[in-house]
Design an enzyme around this catalytic site. Structure first.
Site: not given
Ligand code: NCD
Ligand code: ZN
Length: 355
Positions: A17, A19, A108, A146, A184, A257
């Site tokens: 996971h 970003h 997702k 999520h 998460h 995450d």
């Molecule tokens: C994530 C993001 O910034 O893209 N933020 C977070 O708090 N985890 C989005 C997400 O996974 O919820």
């Molecule tokens: Zn995330």
């Protein structure tokens, strides 16, 4: 004795996971992941979101193009495992195209409004996405969830537990063979649900939810760099997560995450959710497992359980960590901006060994 070891060598882990964003931010953060992980599930919450296989293919090419040559001029091996962002308007045919492409590893679910860049998310999963879920179940395409309700009447700290009752249980009753990853995970209720559920269910757990409880958000003042969604919970929940992650149970695996935001977007009157953990990810996880004397279980959690769930082979090369104090920098460069990593200015007792 495992608790006195100074070195730990495990199969190279994967991040289930992550970003990465795009453009300058992508180029800045990608090396942090590539230095530790061979593969990562890439979250599709760009703006606009990645909703089609064609967009995912183009994003994957941008990620591969951003891989910088390391020492000796070699581009590091890294496989981005792409995902699609589910909306109320996703068509079942798009799932078939995704499956045929061989590039898409999950779809997702962001409940609309649940987190950063989720405005285009789903408003009513069972009502709006039935034909898509049917095809996903048949094609064994995982749904990455999520797991928080967005009902403003529900206390922020209860939104995961309520999601289990309102969405997860009805979803899995309607589609019992659908592969689901509860992303998460943050609560004792979530751990219990994933442990006990029938069928193909698993969960990712972040390093920050293993290391910190919600007190971290208020330690001596408001701490925006500890703010993420789902938000940090009470200590009993942290302990349940740590027990689950370090138990060796095959349904729990690593997902950082890691979510980069520029410093200014977090330090303001309405700061963004997301913790940046990619640079020190394996050191953070090793610190958490070490705290309960379970370093022997880190490999299953980080390197074996995830591939098994996704039907992939574990990586064949290795990653080594050493017990050496390592200071987390106060900030890191991110294109023309800076970001503040989680635990900035503190010292971690583990670090990865140079390759
Ligand atoms: C994530 C993001 O910034 O893209 N933020 C977070 O708090 N985890 C989005 C997400 O996974 O919820
Ligand atoms: Zn995330």
């Amino acid at each position: 004795m495992i608790d006195s070891i100074a070195h730990l060598t495990i199969r190279r882990p994967d991040d289930w996971h992550l970003h990465l964003r795009d453009a300058d931010v992508l180029r800045a953060v990608l090396p942090d992941t590539v230095s530790q992980f061979a593969r990562a599930i890439i979250m599709p919450n760009l703006q606009p979101p990645i909703t089609t296989t064609e967009q995912a293919r183009a994003y994957r090419e941008r990620i591969l193009a951003a891989l910088a040559p390391g020492e000796a001029g070699r581009v590091p091996a890294f496989e981005p495992l792409m995902t699609l962002y589910l909306t109320d308007h996703t068509q079942a045919d798009e799932i078939r195209v995704a499956q045929t492409s061989g590039l898409i590893y999950g779809v997702k679910l962001y409940p609309a409004g649940a987190t950063t860049h989720s405005a285009a998310g789903v408003t009513d999963l069972l009502g709006r996405c039935a034909s898509v879920l049917e095809v996903m179940q048949a094609l064994e395409m995982p749904l990455l969830v999520h797991g928080e309700v967005t009902d403003p009447q529900v206390d922020l700290f209860d939104r995961e537990a309520v999601f289990i009752d309102r969405v997860m249980i009805p979803l899995r009753r309607a589609y019992p063979a659908l592969k689901v990853v509860f992303e998460h995970l943050t609560t004792r209720e979530g751990v219990q649900y994933v442990r006990d559920a029938q069928g193909p269910v698993a969960a990712t757990i972040t390093a920050h939810h293993l290391l910190y409880n919600r007190n971290a958000l208020f330690q001596g003042g408001l701490r925006p760099h500890w703010y993420c969604l789902p938000v940090l919970k009470r200590e009993v929940h942290r302990q349940a997560l740590l027990e689950a992650a370090s138990s060796g149970h095959s349904r729990f695996f690593l997902g950082t995450d890691s979510a980069p935001h520029p410093r200014g977007a977090k330090e303001q009157d309405c700061g963004c959710a997301g913790c940046y953990t990619a640079r020190h990810a394996m050191a953070l996880y090793a610190t958490a497992f070490d705290s309960v004397g379970r370093l022997d279980q880190l490999e299953a959690f980080a390197s074996l359980n995830g591939p098994a769930f996704y039907g992939l082979s574990p990586n064949s090369d290795m990653l080594s960590l050493e017990r050496v104090d390592d200071l987390v920098p106060q900030q890191l460069a991110m294109g023309s901006d800076v970001l503040v990593p989680l635990a900035a200015g503190t010292s971690l007792p583990w670090r990865i060994c140079a390759a």
